[in-house]
Motif scaffolding. Structure first.
Motif, PDB file in Angstrom:
ATOM      1  N   LEU A  27      43.128  37.128  36.408  1.00 41.60           N
ATOM      2  CA  LEU A  27      43.307  37.742  37.727  1.00 41.60           C
ATOM      3  C   LEU A  27      43.335  36.662  38.819  1.00 41.60           C
ATOM      4  O   LEU A  27      44.219  36.629  39.672  1.00 41.60           O
ATOM      5  CB  LEU A  27      42.154  38.717  37.952  1.00 41.60           C
ATOM      6  N   ARG A  28      42.372  35.738  38.742  1.00 40.68           N
ATOM      7  CA  ARG A  28      42.287  34.647  39.720  1.00 40.68           C
ATOM      8  C   ARG A  28      43.536  33.757  39.630  1.00 40.68           C
ATOM      9  O   ARG A  28      44.097  33.354  40.633  1.00 40.68           O
ATOM     10  CB  ARG A  28      41.028  33.835  39.398  1.00 40.68           C
ATOM     11  N   ARG A  29      43.976  33.494  38.388  1.00 43.00           N
ATOM     12  CA  ARG A  29      45.135  32.622  38.207  1.00 43.00           C
ATOM     13  C   ARG A  29      46.417  33.262  38.743  1.00 43.00           C
ATOM     14  O   ARG A  29      47.227  32.599  39.394  1.00 43.00           O
ATOM     15  CB  ARG A  29      45.295  32.258  36.734  1.00 43.00           C
TER      16      ARG A  29
ATOM     17  N   VAL B 134      35.685  43.285  40.095  1.00 39.58           N
ATOM     18  CA  VAL B 134      36.016  41.911  39.688  1.00 39.58           C
ATOM     19  C   VAL B 134      37.060  41.342  40.644  1.00 39.58           C
ATOM     20  O   VAL B 134      36.930  40.218  41.135  1.00 39.58           O
ATOM     21  CB  VAL B 134      36.529  41.862  38.221  1.00 39.58           C
ATOM     22  N   ALA B 135      38.085  42.146  40.957  1.00 35.99           N
ATOM     23  CA  ALA B 135      39.151  41.677  41.864  1.00 35.99           C
ATOM     24  C   ALA B 135      38.569  41.358  43.243  1.00 35.99           C
ATOM     25  O   ALA B 135      38.933  40.353  43.866  1.00 35.99           O
ATOM     26  CB  ALA B 135      40.249  42.729  41.972  1.00 35.99           C
ATOM     27  N   GLU B 136      37.651  42.191  43.714  1.00 35.47           N
ATOM     28  CA  GLU B 136      37.038  41.954  45.031  1.00 35.47           C
ATOM     29  C   GLU B 136      36.172  40.709  45.023  1.00 35.47           C
ATOM     30  O   GLU B 136      36.240  39.884  45.938  1.00 35.47           O
ATOM     31  CB  GLU B 136      36.222  43.177  45.451  1.00 35.47           C
ATOM     32  N   GLU B 137      35.369  40.570  43.956  1.00 28.48           N
ATOM     33  CA  GLU B 137      34.490  39.399  43.875  1.00 28.48           C
ATOM     34  C   GLU B 137      35.287  38.103  43.827  1.00 28.48           C
ATOM     35  O   GLU B 137      34.845  37.067  44.329  1.00 28.48           O
ATOM     36  CB  GLU B 137      33.594  39.496  42.635  1.00 28.48           C
ATOM     37  N   GLU B 138      36.470  38.162  43.199  1.00 26.97           N
ATOM     38  CA  GLU B 138      37.320  36.971  43.106  1.00 26.97           C
ATOM     39  C   GLU B 138      38.140  36.778  44.372  1.00 26.97           C
ATOM     40  O   GLU B 138      38.900  35.811  44.470  1.00 26.97           O
ATOM     41  CB  GLU B 138      38.261  37.084  41.900  1.00 26.97           C
ATOM     42  N   GLY B 139      38.072  37.728  45.304  1.00 24.96           N
ATOM     43  CA  GLY B 139      38.858  37.626  46.533  1.00 24.96           C
ATOM     44  C   GLY B 139      40.358  37.701  46.293  1.00 24.96           C
ATOM     45  O   GLY B 139      41.149  37.011  46.936  1.00 24.96           O
ATOM     46  N   CYS B 140      40.751  38.537  45.324  1.00 28.20           N
ATOM     47  CA  CYS B 140      42.171  38.627  44.942  1.00 28.20           C
ATOM     48  C   CYS B 140      42.925  39.532  45.913  1.00 28.20           C
ATOM     49  O   CYS B 140      43.005  40.748  45.732  1.00 28.20           O
ATOM     50  CB  CYS B 140      42.317  39.149  43.519  1.00 28.20           C
TER      51      CYS B 140
END
Ligand code: CTP
Ligand code: MG
Length: 221
Positions: A37-39, A64-70
């Motif tokens: 997701l981050r990549r 997970v997407a929010e925590e990674e700031g995606c």
């Protein structure tokens, strides 16, 4: 050109055999899903992302997407029974004006900008789909249910195919009819008469199937 990525993460991960779907297995100290997701979110070629989550795991996936700031994740949808069903669910959320759709397995965490660039480039030459692959090095045999060899298959020209797979959006939409099934999206596009090209993949795009794969990939990060 607008490029949308569908990240399919809705599989059960039966062969990994954990108490949770494979996308939430631990890679180092994070859920597996965080890495691809981050990549993809950081990839300059990707404009928007549709995340396809396992049933009942939509909220943890969004977290997970929010925590990674995606910031590129535009939708999170529930996957289906098969991988093709999950891709179909994701495709329904891709805007009608998207020109290119990139389909990627969350189970292949180490997607890179380089491989995304390699699969996107030939689309401008008129290919309907482009997939990364590696030439098969081992001898291939077709084996019967009793373990007996039925034939040795010539290895010449055989490639093992990975994701991310890139498609002209209209070609993928035409191929993804309601009941179409294949182990990869390119198979559907081929069956619908589309022209699919193979470009150089990456051994690091190994798909997590077992615990040993998780350890290998954690070490390669
Ligand atoms: N996938 C999906 N929806 C399904 C099945 C698979 O989104 N119904 C996704 C998986 O999450 C994975 C990719 O397709 O990212 C490749 O599938 P696979 O490696 O087979 O994963 P699983 O189906 O989860 O694993 P298993 O076959 O061991 O249950
Ligand atoms: Mg599976």
């Amino acid at each position: 050109m607008s490029v949308w990525a569908i990240l399919v993460a809705a599989g059960r991960g039966e062969r990994l055999g954990l108490d949770r779907p494979k996308a939430f297995a631990k890679l180092g100290d994070e859920p597996l899903l965080a890495e691809p997701l981050r990549r993809l979110d950081g990839c300059p070629w990707v404009d928007g992302i549709v995340l396809v989550a396992p049933p009942d795991w939509e909220e943890p996936a969004i977290l997970v997407a929010e925590e990674e700031g995606c910031a590129k994740v535009q939708a999170c949808v529930t996957g289906g029974e098969t991988r093709s069903d999950s891709v179909r669910a994701g495709l329904a959320e891709v805007p009608a004006d998207a020109l290119v759709v990139l389909v990627h397995d969350a189970a292949r965490p180490l997607v890179s900008d380089d491989v995304v660039e390699r699969v996107l480039a030939p689309l401008s030459e008129g290919w309907d789909g482009v997939v990364p692959g590696l030439p098969v090095g081992d001898t291939l045999k077709r084996v019967g249910s009793d373990g007996g060899v039925e034939e040795t298959v010539p290895r010449d020209g055989m490639w093992a195919v990975q994701t991310p797979q890139a498609f002209a959006a209209d070609a993928l939409r035409r191929a993804q009819t309601d009941d179409a099934e294949a182990t990869d999206c390119a198979g559907l596009v081929e069956a619908a008469g589309g022209r699919v090209k193979v470009v150089e993949g990456d051994p690091r795009l190994l798909k997590v199937t077992s615990e040993a794969d998780l350890e290998k990939i954690a070490a390669w990060r």
